[in-house]
Design a protein around this motif. Structure first.
Motif, PDB file in Angstrom:
ATOM      1  N   GLU A 140      18.901   4.029 -55.206  1.00 24.29           N
ATOM      2  CA  GLU A 140      19.420   4.429 -56.525  1.00 24.29           C
ATOM      3  C   GLU A 140      19.496   3.248 -57.483  1.00 24.29           C
ATOM      4  OE1 GLU A 140      23.629   6.140 -58.388  1.00 24.29           O
ATOM      5  OE2 GLU A 140      23.223   6.273 -56.231  1.00 24.29           O
ATOM      6  N   TYR A 141      19.921   2.071 -56.974  1.00 24.08           N
ATOM      7  CA  TYR A 141      20.104   0.900 -57.826  1.00 24.08           C
ATOM      8  C   TYR A 141      18.940  -0.093 -57.737  1.00 24.08           C
ATOM      9  CZ  TYR A 141      24.932   2.548 -58.174  1.00 24.08           C
ATOM     10  OH  TYR A 141      26.061   3.303 -58.398  1.00 24.08           O
ATOM     11  N   ASP A 142      17.905   0.270 -56.991  1.00 25.98           N
ATOM     12  CA  ASP A 142      16.723  -0.581 -56.848  1.00 25.98           C
ATOM     13  C   ASP A 142      17.083  -1.935 -56.220  1.00 25.98           C
ATOM     14  OD1 ASP A 142      14.043  -0.962 -56.921  1.00 25.98           O
ATOM     15  OD2 ASP A 142      13.849  -1.086 -59.109  1.00 25.98           O
ATOM     16  N   LEU A 143      17.760  -1.877 -55.095  1.00 27.56           N
ATOM     17  CA  LEU A 143      18.235  -3.073 -54.415  1.00 27.56           C
ATOM     18  C   LEU A 143      17.453  -3.312 -53.127  1.00 27.56           C
ATOM     19  CD1 LEU A 143      22.072  -2.376 -54.651  1.00 27.56           C
ATOM     20  CD2 LEU A 143      20.678  -3.709 -56.256  1.00 27.56           C
ATOM     21  N   ARG A 144      17.330  -4.580 -52.776  1.00 30.69           N
ATOM     22  CA  ARG A 144      16.767  -4.978 -51.486  1.00 30.69           C
ATOM     23  C   ARG A 144      17.927  -5.438 -50.612  1.00 30.69           C
ATOM     24  NH1 ARG A 144      11.571  -8.779 -52.342  1.00 30.69           N
ATOM     25  NH2 ARG A 144      11.571  -8.443 -50.074  1.00 30.69           N
ATOM     26  N   THR A 145      18.304  -4.594 -49.684  1.00 33.06           N
ATOM     27  CA  THR A 145      19.542  -4.841 -48.938  1.00 33.06           C
ATOM     28  C   THR A 145      19.304  -5.184 -47.466  1.00 33.06           C
ATOM     29  OG1 THR A 145      19.771  -2.459 -48.516  1.00 33.06           O
ATOM     30  CG2 THR A 145      20.897  -3.366 -50.458  1.00 33.06           C
ATOM     31  N   GLU A 146      18.064  -5.569 -47.131  1.00 33.49           N
ATOM     32  CA  GLU A 146      17.826  -5.985 -45.748  1.00 33.49           C
ATOM     33  C   GLU A 146      18.748  -7.143 -45.370  1.00 33.49           C
ATOM     34  OE1 GLU A 146      15.548  -6.068 -48.117  1.00 33.49           O
ATOM     35  OE2 GLU A 146      13.950  -4.620 -47.660  1.00 33.49           O
ATOM     36  N   LYS A 147      18.945  -8.054 -46.332  1.00 31.74           N
ATOM     37  CA  LYS A 147      19.851  -9.174 -46.134  1.00 31.74           C
ATOM     38  C   LYS A 147      20.755  -9.280 -47.355  1.00 31.74           C
ATOM     39  CE  LYS A 147      16.770 -11.950 -43.237  1.00 31.74           C
ATOM     40  NZ  LYS A 147      16.117 -13.282 -43.070  1.00 31.74           N
ATOM     41  N   ILE A 148      22.036  -9.528 -47.111  1.00 30.11           N
ATOM     42  CA  ILE A 148      23.021  -9.619 -48.194  1.00 30.11           C
ATOM     43  C   ILE A 148      23.854 -10.883 -47.999  1.00 30.11           C
ATOM     44  CG2 ILE A 148      25.116  -8.557 -49.163  1.00 30.11           C
ATOM     45  CD1 ILE A 148      23.928  -5.835 -48.604  1.00 30.11           C
ATOM     46  N   GLY A 149      24.110 -11.590 -49.096  1.00 27.88           N
ATOM     47  CA  GLY A 149      24.960 -12.777 -49.066  1.00 27.88           C
ATOM     48  C   GLY A 149      26.291 -12.507 -49.748  1.00 27.88           C
ATOM     49  N   ILE A 150      27.248 -13.397 -49.511  1.00 27.67           N
ATOM     50  CA  ILE A 150      28.583 -13.236 -50.088  1.00 27.67           C
ATOM     51  C   ILE A 150      29.152 -14.594 -50.443  1.00 27.67           C
ATOM     52  CG2 ILE A 150      29.701 -13.277 -47.798  1.00 27.67           C
ATOM     53  CD1 ILE A 150      31.761 -11.268 -48.917  1.00 27.67           C
ATOM     54  N   TRP A 151      29.951 -14.648 -51.535  1.00 28.63           N
ATOM     55  CA  TRP A 151      30.679 -15.877 -51.843  1.00 28.63           C
ATOM     56  C   TRP A 151      32.004 -15.563 -52.515  1.00 28.63           C
ATOM     57  CZ3 TRP A 151      27.585 -14.231 -55.915  1.00 28.63           C
ATOM     58  CH2 TRP A 151      28.012 -14.504 -57.216  1.00 28.63           C
ATOM     59  N   GLY A 152      32.911 -16.543 -52.435  1.00 26.45           N
ATOM     60  CA  GLY A 152      34.215 -16.426 -53.079  1.00 26.45           C
ATOM     61  C   GLY A 152      34.989 -17.711 -52.908  1.00 26.45           C
ATOM     62  N   GLY A 153      36.037 -17.873 -53.737  1.00 27.27           N
ATOM     63  CA  GLY A 153      36.847 -19.082 -53.707  1.00 27.27           C
ATOM     64  C   GLY A 153      38.298 -18.788 -53.397  1.00 27.27           C
ATOM     65  N   SER A 154      38.965 -19.709 -52.703  1.00 22.92           N
ATOM     66  CA  SER A 154      40.378 -19.611 -52.349  1.00 22.92           C
ATOM     67  C   SER A 154      40.598 -18.387 -51.456  1.00 22.92           C
ATOM     68  CB  SER A 154      41.238 -19.584 -53.611  1.00 22.92           C
ATOM     69  OG  SER A 154      42.581 -19.895 -53.323  1.00 22.92           O
ATOM     70  N   ALA A 155      41.428 -17.427 -51.855  1.00 22.98           N
ATOM     71  CA  ALA A 155      41.574 -16.224 -51.043  1.00 22.98           C
ATOM     72  C   ALA A 155      40.246 -15.482 -50.921  1.00 22.98           C
ATOM     73  CB  ALA A 155      42.644 -15.308 -51.634  1.00 22.98           C
ATOM     74  N   GLY A 156      39.404 -15.608 -51.953  1.00 24.98           N
ATOM     75  CA  GLY A 156      38.063 -15.031 -51.881  1.00 24.98           C
ATOM     76  C   GLY A 156      37.188 -15.768 -50.881  1.00 24.98           C
ATOM     77  N   GLY A 157      37.435 -17.072 -50.713  1.00 22.48           N
ATOM     78  CA  GLY A 157      36.742 -17.823 -49.683  1.00 22.48           C
ATOM     79  C   GLY A 157      37.165 -17.379 -48.299  1.00 22.48           C
ATOM     80  N   HIS A 158      38.453 -17.134 -48.148  1.00 21.50           N
ATOM     81  CA  HIS A 158      38.983 -16.596 -46.889  1.00 21.50           C
ATOM     82  C   HIS A 158      38.316 -15.270 -46.563  1.00 21.50           C
ATOM     83  CE1 HIS A 158      41.864 -14.082 -44.615  1.00 21.50           C
ATOM     84  NE2 HIS A 158      42.281 -15.206 -44.055  1.00 21.50           N
ATOM     85  N   LEU A 159      38.231 -14.369 -47.548  1.00 24.04           N
ATOM     86  CA  LEU A 159      37.625 -13.068 -47.333  1.00 24.04           C
ATOM     87  C   LEU A 159      36.133 -13.201 -47.031  1.00 24.04           C
ATOM     88  CD1 LEU A 159      37.483 -10.032 -47.282  1.00 24.04           C
ATOM     89  CD2 LEU A 159      37.679 -10.009 -49.790  1.00 24.04           C
ATOM     90  N   SER A 160      35.438 -14.077 -47.752  1.00 19.45           N
ATOM     91  CA  SER A 160      34.012 -14.294 -47.494  1.00 19.45           C
ATOM     92  C   SER A 160      33.791 -14.762 -46.062  1.00 19.45           C
ATOM     93  CB  SER A 160      33.451 -15.329 -48.473  1.00 19.45           C
ATOM     94  OG  SER A 160      33.537 -14.867 -49.805  1.00 19.45           O
TER      95      SER A 160
END
Length: 307
Positions: A140-160
């Protein structure tokens, strides 16, 4: 005897005043660090899409992409906020979104349930639901999702970090689209707390108490919420970015994660940012690498693993 009691009373008042001043100084310092988060206004390509509903709460996602470059590889951005606040359009990592879309990525920025109303691991199950949503709606969104990355800082780093360390763990899989994988393939972790049982500043311990209901290093709630305890040989590759002068999350936290991942044979890189406090706030001089260079390091890392 009366004089002794008077002096004891005076000492007690002085001690209380000193503790109050000390606490206010820490709060002011933390507020200064929070205020240093970049002020940037971005316009999502798609905004406030509901990716999951948990406990009756519709969880929202923004998508950023360049129209001419579909189909897009996918990255997930998760904001910080001491586990108890924040929004998908804020946080230290939001400045990296334009740099990632310029490389041909679609970036999904998500809101997730916050503590203490929704205890750990609510935010982890939410982020996993977001990854599954992206895979379920890839066409639907024209995405290539074979591989996905993630990032975040502080509490977002903890979650990542939690996302990259719990791939395939059924204990964190709740919500819709369970027939799809929540696996992430590359993690950029920025100045997040990795072992909640280790010594931290007085303020950080108060923040832990507010979020988790405890600051005791022996409490199972902090033990189970410490990403470092989930390291196995199945962890995703990591890029760890940490300010050398961080007074909110000690640099030892990043070093400990790096050593544990390295010992498990994981592809991991640690970049210590000189003259950088929390949120990469310059302290004692310009930060090195620069903020633009940090985005480039992140982009190169994602390119190597996802494309």
């Amino acid at each position: 005897m009366k004089k002794l009691l008077i002096w004891l009373g005076v000492l007690l008042v002085i001690s209380l005043c000193a503790l109050t001043i000390y606490g206010l100084m820490w709060i002011r310092q933390y507020q200064q660090l929070a205020d240093e988060e970049p002020e940037i206004i971005l316009s999502p390509s798609l905004s406030d899409t509901t990716y999951c509903t948990m406990d009756g709460v519709p969880l929202k996602m923004d998508l950023y992409f360049r129209e001419s470059e579909a189909p897009w590889h996918v990255l997930l951005y998760v904001h910080g906020g001491s586990f108890t606040s924040g929004d998908k359009r804020n946080g230290s990592g939001v400045v990296d979104i334009p740099a990632m879309t310029a490389r041909g990525y679609a970036v999904a920025a998500i809101n997730y349930r916050l503590m203490p109303e929704y205890p750990f691991p609510a935010e982890v199950t939410d982020a996993k639901c977001a990854v599954r949503f992206l895979r379920a709606h890839a066409h639907e969104y024209d995405l290539r999702t074979e591989k996905i990355g993630i990032w975040g800082g502080s509490a977002g780093g903890h979650l990542s970090a939690m996302m990259g360390l719990t791939n395939g763990d059924p204990g964190f899989e709740l919500g819709e689209n369970r027939e799809y994988s929540s696996h992430v393939d590359a993690v950029v972790e920025m100045f997040g707390p990795m072992d909640l049982t280790q010594p931290m500043s007085w303020l950080q311990r108060q923040l832990l108490r507010r979020a988790f209901g405890t600051d005791s290093p022996n409490d199972v709630r902090l033990i189970e919420a410490s990403p470092i305890r989930y390291v196995t040989r199945d962890a995703a590759p990591f890029l760890i970015l940490q300010g050398e002068e961080d007074t909110a999350v000690p640099a030892e936290q990043a070093q400990a994660l790096y050593e544990t991942l390295s010992g498990a044979g994981i592809d991991v890189t640690l970049v210590m940012v000189q003259n950088a406090n929390h949120n990469f706030k310059p302290t004692g001089g310009p930060i090195d690498p620069t903020r633009t260079e940090i985005s480039d390091i992140m982009g190169d890392f994602f390119d190597r693993l996802l494309k």
